[in-house]
Scaffold this motif. Sequence first.
Motif, PDB file in Angstrom:
ATOM      1  N   GLU A 154       0.835  -1.207   0.000  1.00 58.88           N
ATOM      2  CA  GLU A 154       0.000   0.000   0.000  1.00 58.88           C
ATOM      3  C   GLU A 154       0.864   1.248   0.000  1.00 58.88           C
ATOM      4  OE1 GLU A 154      -3.038   1.084   0.136  1.00 58.88           O
ATOM      5  OE2 GLU A 154      -4.052  -0.819  -0.138  1.00 58.88           O
ATOM      6  N   ILE A 155       1.869   1.250   0.899  1.00 58.55           N
ATOM      7  CA  ILE A 155       2.719   2.443   1.004  1.00 58.55           C
ATOM      8  C   ILE A 155       3.452   2.639  -0.306  1.00 58.55           C
ATOM      9  CG2 ILE A 155       4.666   3.473   2.213  1.00 58.55           C
ATOM     10  CD1 ILE A 155       3.794   1.868   4.651  1.00 58.55           C
ATOM     11  N   ASN A 156       3.956   1.528  -0.867  1.00 59.90           N
ATOM     12  CA  ASN A 156       4.671   1.633  -2.136  1.00 59.90           C
ATOM     13  C   ASN A 156       3.793   2.255  -3.205  1.00 59.90           C
ATOM     14  OD1 ASN A 156       6.664   0.402  -0.791  1.00 59.90           O
ATOM     15  ND2 ASN A 156       6.548  -1.559  -1.853  1.00 59.90           N
ATOM     16  N   ARG A 157       2.499   1.873  -3.170  1.00 62.56           N
ATOM     17  CA  ARG A 157       1.588   2.398  -4.180  1.00 62.56           C
ATOM     18  C   ARG A 157       1.408   3.894  -4.033  1.00 62.56           C
ATOM     19  NH1 ARG A 157      -3.841  -0.197  -3.682  1.00 62.56           N
ATOM     20  NH2 ARG A 157      -4.617   1.930  -3.624  1.00 62.56           N
ATOM     21  N   GLN A 158       1.244   4.324  -2.781  1.00 63.26           N
ATOM     22  CA  GLN A 158       1.102   5.779  -2.547  1.00 63.26           C
ATOM     23  C   GLN A 158       2.310   6.516  -3.066  1.00 63.26           C
ATOM     24  OE1 GLN A 158       0.871   6.871   1.494  1.00 63.26           O
ATOM     25  NE2 GLN A 158      -0.296   5.066   1.988  1.00 63.26           N
ATOM     26  N   LEU A 171      10.476  -0.546   6.596  1.00 59.85           N
ATOM     27  CA  LEU A 171       9.515   0.124   5.715  1.00 59.85           C
ATOM     28  C   LEU A 171      10.115   1.388   5.128  1.00 59.85           C
ATOM     29  CD1 LEU A 171       5.959  -0.141   7.281  1.00 59.85           C
ATOM     30  CD2 LEU A 171       6.625  -0.676   4.960  1.00 59.85           C
ATOM     31  N   ASP A 172      10.875   2.143   5.956  1.00 61.02           N
ATOM     32  CA  ASP A 172      11.536   3.343   5.433  1.00 61.02           C
ATOM     33  C   ASP A 172      12.460   2.956   4.281  1.00 61.02           C
ATOM     34  OD1 ASP A 172      10.369   5.071   7.286  1.00 61.02           O
ATOM     35  OD2 ASP A 172      11.908   4.655   8.792  1.00 61.02           O
ATOM     36  N   ASP A 173      13.194   1.851   4.482  1.00 59.06           N
ATOM     37  CA  ASP A 173      14.101   1.386   3.426  1.00 59.06           C
ATOM     38  C   ASP A 173      13.346   1.072   2.143  1.00 59.06           C
ATOM     39  OD1 ASP A 173      16.653   1.566   4.402  1.00 59.06           O
ATOM     40  OD2 ASP A 173      16.497  -0.284   5.577  1.00 59.06           O
ATOM     41  N   ALA A 174      12.194   0.428   2.331  1.00 60.14           N
ATOM     42  CA  ALA A 174      11.404   0.029   1.159  1.00 60.14           C
ATOM     43  C   ALA A 174      10.963   1.275   0.378  1.00 60.14           C
ATOM     44  CB  ALA A 174      10.188  -0.768   1.611  1.00 60.14           C
ATOM     45  N   VAL A 175      10.526   2.306   1.110  1.00 57.91           N
ATOM     46  CA  VAL A 175      10.092   3.544   0.447  1.00 57.91           C
ATOM     47  C   VAL A 175      11.287   4.201  -0.244  1.00 57.91           C
ATOM     48  CG1 VAL A 175       9.149   5.850   0.825  1.00 57.91           C
ATOM     49  CG2 VAL A 175       8.210   3.917   2.092  1.00 57.91           C
ATOM     50  N   ARG A 192      14.682   6.375  -4.713  1.00 57.10           N
ATOM     51  CA  ARG A 192      16.026   6.535  -5.299  1.00 57.10           C
ATOM     52  C   ARG A 192      15.994   6.418  -6.816  1.00 57.10           C
ATOM     53  NH1 ARG A 192      18.168   3.933  -0.581  1.00 57.10           N
ATOM     54  NH2 ARG A 192      18.035   1.879  -1.569  1.00 57.10           N
ATOM     55  N   ARG A 193      14.976   5.711  -7.340  1.00 58.52           N
ATOM     56  CA  ARG A 193      14.925   5.525  -8.795  1.00 58.52           C
ATOM     57  C   ARG A 193      14.416   6.766  -9.510  1.00 58.52           C
ATOM     58  NH1 ARG A 193      11.391   0.534  -7.989  1.00 58.52           N
ATOM     59  NH2 ARG A 193      12.812  -0.803  -6.839  1.00 58.52           N
ATOM     60  N   PHE A 235      19.874   8.680   9.011  1.00 53.19           N
ATOM     61  CA  PHE A 235      19.064   8.698   7.789  1.00 53.19           C
ATOM     62  C   PHE A 235      19.907   8.992   6.540  1.00 53.19           C
ATOM     63  CE2 PHE A 235      15.886   9.611  11.120  1.00 53.19           C
ATOM     64  CZ  PHE A 235      15.125   8.481  10.941  1.00 53.19           C
ATOM     65  N   TYR A 236      21.185   9.328   6.743  1.00 57.79           N
ATOM     66  CA  TYR A 236      22.072   9.454   5.582  1.00 57.79           C
ATOM     67  C   TYR A 236      22.173   8.112   4.859  1.00 57.79           C
ATOM     68  CZ  TYR A 236      23.715  14.166   6.560  1.00 57.79           C
ATOM     69  OH  TYR A 236      23.780  15.536   6.719  1.00 57.79           O
ATOM     70  N   ARG A 237      21.950   7.022   5.617  1.00 58.36           N
ATOM     71  CA  ARG A 237      22.041   5.682   5.023  1.00 58.36           C
ATOM     72  C   ARG A 237      21.044   5.474   3.895  1.00 58.36           C
ATOM     73  NH1 ARG A 237      21.312   1.735   9.726  1.00 58.36           N
ATOM     74  NH2 ARG A 237      20.211   0.620   8.083  1.00 58.36           N
ATOM     75  N   LEU A 238      19.991   6.273   3.875  1.00 59.94           N
ATOM     76  CA  LEU A 238      18.971   6.108   2.829  1.00 59.94           C
ATOM     77  C   LEU A 238      19.495   6.529   1.460  1.00 59.94           C
ATOM     78  CD1 LEU A 238      15.911   7.547   4.790  1.00 59.94           C
ATOM     79  CD2 LEU A 238      16.334   5.146   4.243  1.00 59.94           C
ATOM     80  N   GLY A 239      20.594   7.309   1.476  1.00 61.04           N
ATOM     81  CA  GLY A 239      21.160   7.743   0.199  1.00 61.04           C
ATOM     82  C   GLY A 239      20.290   8.762  -0.515  1.00 61.04           C
ATOM     83  N   LEU A 240      19.529   9.574   0.256  1.00 60.59           N
ATOM     84  CA  LEU A 240      18.637  10.559  -0.377  1.00 60.59           C
ATOM     85  C   LEU A 240      18.992  11.984   0.041  1.00 60.59           C
ATOM     86  CD1 LEU A 240      15.300   8.590   0.036  1.00 60.59           C
ATOM     87  CD2 LEU A 240      16.448   9.080  -2.110  1.00 60.59           C
ATOM     88  N   GLY A 241      20.246  12.182   0.407  1.00 54.53           N
ATOM     89  CA  GLY A 241      20.658  13.545   0.749  1.00 54.53           C
ATOM     90  C   GLY A 241      20.483  13.860   2.228  1.00 54.53           C
TER      91      GLY A 241
END
Length: 437
Positions: free
Chosen positions: A71-75, A99-103, A108-109, A133-139
């Motif tokens: 569901e979250i992925n869909r949102q 879940l944060d990782d999954a989002v 990232r794509r 949260f730097y580990r997420l690789g999103l700045g």
Amino acid sequence: MGNVAAIVGRPNVGKSTLFNRLTQTRAAIVDEEAGTTRDRHYGKVEWCGQEFSLVDTGGWVVNSEDIFEEEINRQVRIALEEADLILFVVDVVNGLTDLDDAVARILRRSSKPLIVVANKADTYDLHASAAEFYRLGLGDPFCVSAVNGSCTGDLLDRMIALFPGRQDEETPEELPRIAVVGRPNVGKSSLINAFIGEERHIVTDIAGTTRDSIYTKYNKFGLNFYLVDTAGIRKKAKVNEDLEYYSVIRSIRAIEGSDVCVLMLDATQGIESQDMNIFSIIQKNRKGVVVCVNKWDLIEGKNQQVIDSYIRAIRERLAPFIDIPVLFISALTKQRILKVLETAETVYANRRRRVPTAQLNDVLLPLIEQTPPPAWKGKYIKIKYITQLPAGRVPSFAFFCNLPQWVKEPYKRFLENQLRKHWDFSGTPVQIFLREK
């Protein structure tokens, strides 16, 4: 058309609280229970003279573990496709979760502008914890506290800076821009095809088959304007799932880019909660509105009583703003469709109506004298002078009086009703300001 920012993230990180903080409302329901935001929340944010829309994608999450993630992925996918900027909200107190990782994997794509918002940093000691949260690789994570508002101003500055410079799909001439909006499958494209008299919009029975919004120049029968068509397209596989949400975001764009909205209802279904959602977006953007009840050819035994009861039911749902033209049409048989355009033109003219100051004072001051605002704590309120404010987006009137702060909402409504009674403002909102003389 305006920029749209979307808030995404797993449940219970404070998305709704952040939404309420940024839009300065209490619209989203906030609760400890995960997944309580049921409604698609939409609000306007004004910051440093710029205005944008904020959509809270929160919680259409059905509470069961396996569907949760999907569901979250869909949102997130919907937000990526439709928004100009993503706010990815995470929770400093609970730290990183799967879940944060999954989002983050989906985000990232994408090359969309994005801010990682580390929420619940209610004290400065917690700011250090955001480093993980730097580990997420999103700045860089951006620490805020939605509850007490700390750093949210900086966040808004950052958002304004990241919004893509929009080339407004400006229409060259000053012509009315009319948007046809409504739930999927009420017959928006059929109506537009009937207007234009050509099949340039693909019409099928599958809900949501129109491509993105288009300005179509229209000049026939002595009418001249742009039609903004909206869309609810999805690939067929996705149609049943996300259609409603897509159509709301698309409607936001169309409504913001228009002057007058034609809100289409389905005669066979009456007025539903999603119609009300779209109507409230029209109201928040202060646009003119014409209500069209489509598929009227399918209703049996149509007489004046049936029509009156329909109109009554619609006005009850749309109250307190009831000065709205209601038309009964059939896009299929082309019944009364020209009337739609004529009415939309009239509403546009009403939006631009200027009432001379002398006329305003001559008509309204005697009425106000007969029914003055209720006294407040023994003080009498006197309205001395009325004038229409220079060209705003909607007709706006200033009433000058000695104690403006004590004039309450019911009296403002009385003033608005008097304005509507003496001048035609049908279909357009009217703003009333009380000023100290």
